[in-house]
Motif scaffolding. Structure first.
Motif, PDB file in Angstrom:
ATOM      1  N   ALA A 149      -8.551  37.545   2.486  1.00  0.00           N
ATOM      2  CA  ALA A 149      -8.695  38.665   3.428  1.00  0.00           C
ATOM      3  C   ALA A 149      -8.067  39.727   3.165  1.00  0.00           C
ATOM      4  CB  ALA A 149      -8.151  38.366   4.742  1.00  0.00           C
ATOM      5  N   PHE A 150      -8.775  40.892   3.474  1.00  0.00           N
ATOM      6  CA  PHE A 150      -8.000  42.206   2.898  1.00  0.00           C
ATOM      7  C   PHE A 150      -8.610  43.441   3.952  1.00  0.00           C
ATOM      8  CE2 PHE A 150     -11.844  41.947   0.544  1.00  0.00           C
ATOM      9  CZ  PHE A 150     -12.407  43.079   0.381  1.00  0.00           C
ATOM     10  N   VAL A 151      -8.029  44.473   4.024  1.00  0.00           N
ATOM     11  CA  VAL A 151      -8.558  45.523   4.641  1.00  0.00           C
ATOM     12  C   VAL A 151      -9.136  46.933   3.681  1.00  0.00           C
ATOM     13  CG1 VAL A 151      -8.017  47.418   6.526  1.00  0.00           C
ATOM     14  CG2 VAL A 151      -6.871  45.098   6.694  1.00  0.00           C
ATOM     15  N   SER A 152     -10.050  47.464   3.897  1.00  0.00           N
ATOM     16  CA  SER A 152     -10.576  48.338   3.209  1.00  0.00           C
ATOM     17  C   SER A 152     -10.514  49.594   4.296  1.00  0.00           C
ATOM     18  CB  SER A 152     -12.125  48.280   2.512  1.00  0.00           C
ATOM     19  OG  SER A 152     -12.812  48.059   3.307  1.00  0.00           O
ATOM     20  N   TYR A 153     -10.756  50.706   3.932  1.00  0.00           N
ATOM     21  CA  TYR A 153     -10.867  51.922   4.780  1.00  0.00           C
ATOM     22  C   TYR A 153     -11.829  53.100   4.860  1.00  0.00           C
ATOM     23  CZ  TYR A 153      -6.200  50.010   5.651  1.00  0.00           C
ATOM     24  OH  TYR A 153      -4.789  49.213   6.064  1.00  0.00           O
ATOM     25  N   LEU A 213     -11.995  44.893   8.125  1.00  0.00           N
ATOM     26  CA  LEU A 213     -11.472  43.688   7.877  1.00  0.00           C
ATOM     27  C   LEU A 213     -12.223  42.890   7.151  1.00  0.00           C
ATOM     28  CD1 LEU A 213      -9.073  41.791   8.081  1.00  0.00           C
ATOM     29  CD2 LEU A 213      -9.790  41.005  10.424  1.00  0.00           C
ATOM     30  N   GLU A 214     -11.889  42.437   5.880  1.00  0.00           N
ATOM     31  CA  GLU A 214     -12.960  41.897   5.201  1.00  0.00           C
ATOM     32  C   GLU A 214     -12.405  40.598   4.507  1.00  0.00           C
ATOM     33  OE1 GLU A 214     -15.365  44.110   2.447  1.00  0.00           O
ATOM     34  OE2 GLU A 214     -14.218  45.983   2.956  1.00  0.00           O
ATOM     35  N   ILE A 215     -13.538  39.449   4.254  1.00  0.00           N
ATOM     36  CA  ILE A 215     -13.179  38.473   3.556  1.00  0.00           C
ATOM     37  C   ILE A 215     -13.973  38.401   2.098  1.00  0.00           C
ATOM     38  CG2 ILE A 215     -13.100  35.971   3.446  1.00  0.00           C
ATOM     39  CD1 ILE A 215     -12.784  35.983   6.513  1.00  0.00           C
ATOM     40  N   LEU A 216     -13.054  38.052   1.126  1.00  0.00           N
ATOM     41  CA  LEU A 216     -13.815  37.731  -0.295  1.00  0.00           C
ATOM     42  C   LEU A 216     -13.924  36.504  -0.676  1.00  0.00           C
ATOM     43  CD1 LEU A 216     -14.753  39.070  -3.000  1.00  0.00           C
ATOM     44  CD2 LEU A 216     -12.444  39.331  -3.530  1.00  0.00           C
TER      45      LEU A 216
END
Length: 495
Positions: free
Chosen positions: A488-492, A220-223
């Motif tokens: 906010a987005f999700v990388s894997y 879970l990331e914030i750019l």
């Protein structure tokens, strides 16, 4: 004898006045069922204020090769624990009447099962049937338990019991091979086919472990769009998807394992909080909040046909309200005034953009082009943005709220563009792109190299703001922070 007859008669009258068997939306449970076709049918009533369940039921017994009883249940996959305080109402007709908690392979009378049963004479025992139609066996525990728990860990079934709600001790165990997904719930059995008994269950608590570990790690990331910095909020050893911000900026909401969770980006070490969506426990990554943050719209696949439909539910938890009876329907956006919902739906073999009143009513089809139109989301000025394959590749489009003036907004020749999300101030649009050739234009799968692209809402040249490994689940819903500066987005990561 007259007194007992009067008591039985009263209970039968009560049975007619309360919720009948096979209803939905019973507190934390999905439904109820008379197992084994008892002569007298059972009922359940749920007091939401006190969170108590009152069950009435008959049935010959839960024993031998087959059972008759009344069961209130939900389906659970994997490990769990179910605890409750419980008591019978009245003296009862048979010392072997039973109430308790149960896991069961099916709703057939001869199904394999295990339960923690409290008998009318005070006996508390762990009962189980290893295979369909086999004899029931029993592990006896201390008598007079009034607070009980059944647990499953792998193939191990554990009974815990106590008196007076004290910390519970393990009072019985058995190895029992049951399917991963079973029926779990509370029950009552009169042990007399012509008698109805009543039991009251309180402090009912169903505990499930965090979603199972897998070969995927979700990040879970914030750019920060002002400087391009990416901040990791938290890593999860399982799949999470589709974060979106609450309007006050305090929390992120995401989905995992069919359920929705809330986490504070400033306190990521806190345990994520499960959002109560009632019986809607097969949610996908199409969830969206109203602008006041009070109501969630969700997409949930029903247990009957597994097809997605759109529902609304209070953000604090409650009973979902069905909005789109027709399926499949995949939610994507609220109108600025919270009066309408926009969604993608398949009707007669074609996927198009539809809108419907948020209180329910007639749906209105807005797009008619052949192929997939998906991802509709309202902008603050009332336009609807969406993605469409009508020009060959998947591209971003915009139209008025009534479906007129459908206008292509991106013209990439080397990528497919999905899920436009408009900033709260209406000035910017972010979306996700797949490389041309990685997938068909109408696919948005997981575990691909993708880009997040940013463009002005009035149109213009997009820029890439992030490259990552992701796709499905990365940014399916609007994930702008209220400050218009962060997403906010999700990388894997795949092992």
């Amino acid at each position: 004898m007259k007194t007992m007859f009067f008591r039985v008669l009263c209970l039968m009258v009560l049975a007619l006045a309360t919720v009948s068997a096979d209803v939905d939306e019973i507190g934390i449970f999905e439904s109820s069922h008379d197992v084994g076709n008892p002569k007298l049918k059972g009922t359940v009533s749920y007091d939401a204020g006190n969170k108590t369940y009152t069950l009435t039921g008959a049935g010959k017994n839960i024993w031998d090769n087959s059972d008759e009883f009344f069961f209130v249940w939900t389906k659970v996959t994997g490990d769990f624990s179910l605890s409750t305080a419980l008591k019978f109402s009245g003296a009862g007709m048979n010392a072997h009447r039973k109430m308790g908690v149960m896991i069961r392979e099916s709703l057939d009378g001869n199904s394999p099962y295990a339960d923690v049963a409290v008998h009318g004479d005070g006996l508390t025992s762990l009962q189980y049937r290893a295979t369909a139609g086999a004899e029931t066996k029993e592990v006896a525990g201390p008598p007079d338990g009034d607070y009980i728990t059944i647990e499953r860990t792998g193939n191990k079934i554990v009974m815990r019991s106590a008196i007076g709600h004290l910390p519970q001790d393990i009072t019985g165990t058995v190895e029992l091979k049951l399917p991963q997904t079973c029926y779990v719930g509370i029950f009552v059995c009169s042990h007399e086919e012509n008698v109805i008994e009543q039991a009251v269950f309180s402090k009912v608590e169903l505990k499930l472990p965090s979603p199972a570990r897998s070969d995927v790690t979700s990040v879970l990331e914030i750019l920060d769009l002002t400087n391009g910095n990416r901040k990791v909020v938290k890593e999860f050893p399982y799949v999470i998807e589709a974060p979106n911000w609450t309007p006050d900026g305090r929390f992120l909401i995401y989905n995992s394992g069919g359920k929705l969770y809330r986490i504070s980006p400033s306190l990521p070490d806190d345990e994520p909080a499960l959002i109560n969506t009632g019986y809607a426990t097969n949610c996908n990554n199409d969830h969206q909040l109203t602008r006041d943050g009070r109501t969630l719209a969700i997409s949930h696949g029903t247990k009957e046909d597994r097809k997605s439909r759109v529902y609304t539910v209070p953000v604090g938890g409650g009973t979902p309200r069905l909005i789109t009876p027709l399926a499949p329907s995949y939610l994507h956006g609220w109108s600025p005034d919270s009066k309408y919902l926009a969604y993608c739906a398949e009707r007669n073999g074609n996927f198009d953009v539809y809108v419907i009143p948020a209180e329910g009513g007639e749906e209105v089809r807005l797009t008619t082009a052949e192929g997939l139109d998906d991802g509709p989301e309202y902008s603050p000025d009332g336009h609807i943005w969406f993605n469409s394959v009508r020009s060959g590749l998947m591209q971003i489009w915009r139209m008025k709220a009534d479906g007129t003036e459908q206008t292509q907004m991106t013209f990439d020749e080397d990528r497919n563009s999905w899920f436009p999300h408009i900033s709260p101030d209406g000035k910017q649009v972010i979306y996700i792109t797949y490389n041309k050739g990685d997938l068909r234009p109408d696919q948005h799968l997981a575990n691909k190299n993708v880009e997040l692209r940013l463009m002005p809402a009035e149109g213009g040249e997009p820029i890439t703001v992030a490259k990552l490994f992701g796709g499905q689940g990365t940014i399916n819903v609007n994930s702008w922070a209220p400050d218009n500066k962060r997403i906010a987005f999700v990388s894997y990561k795949v092992k």
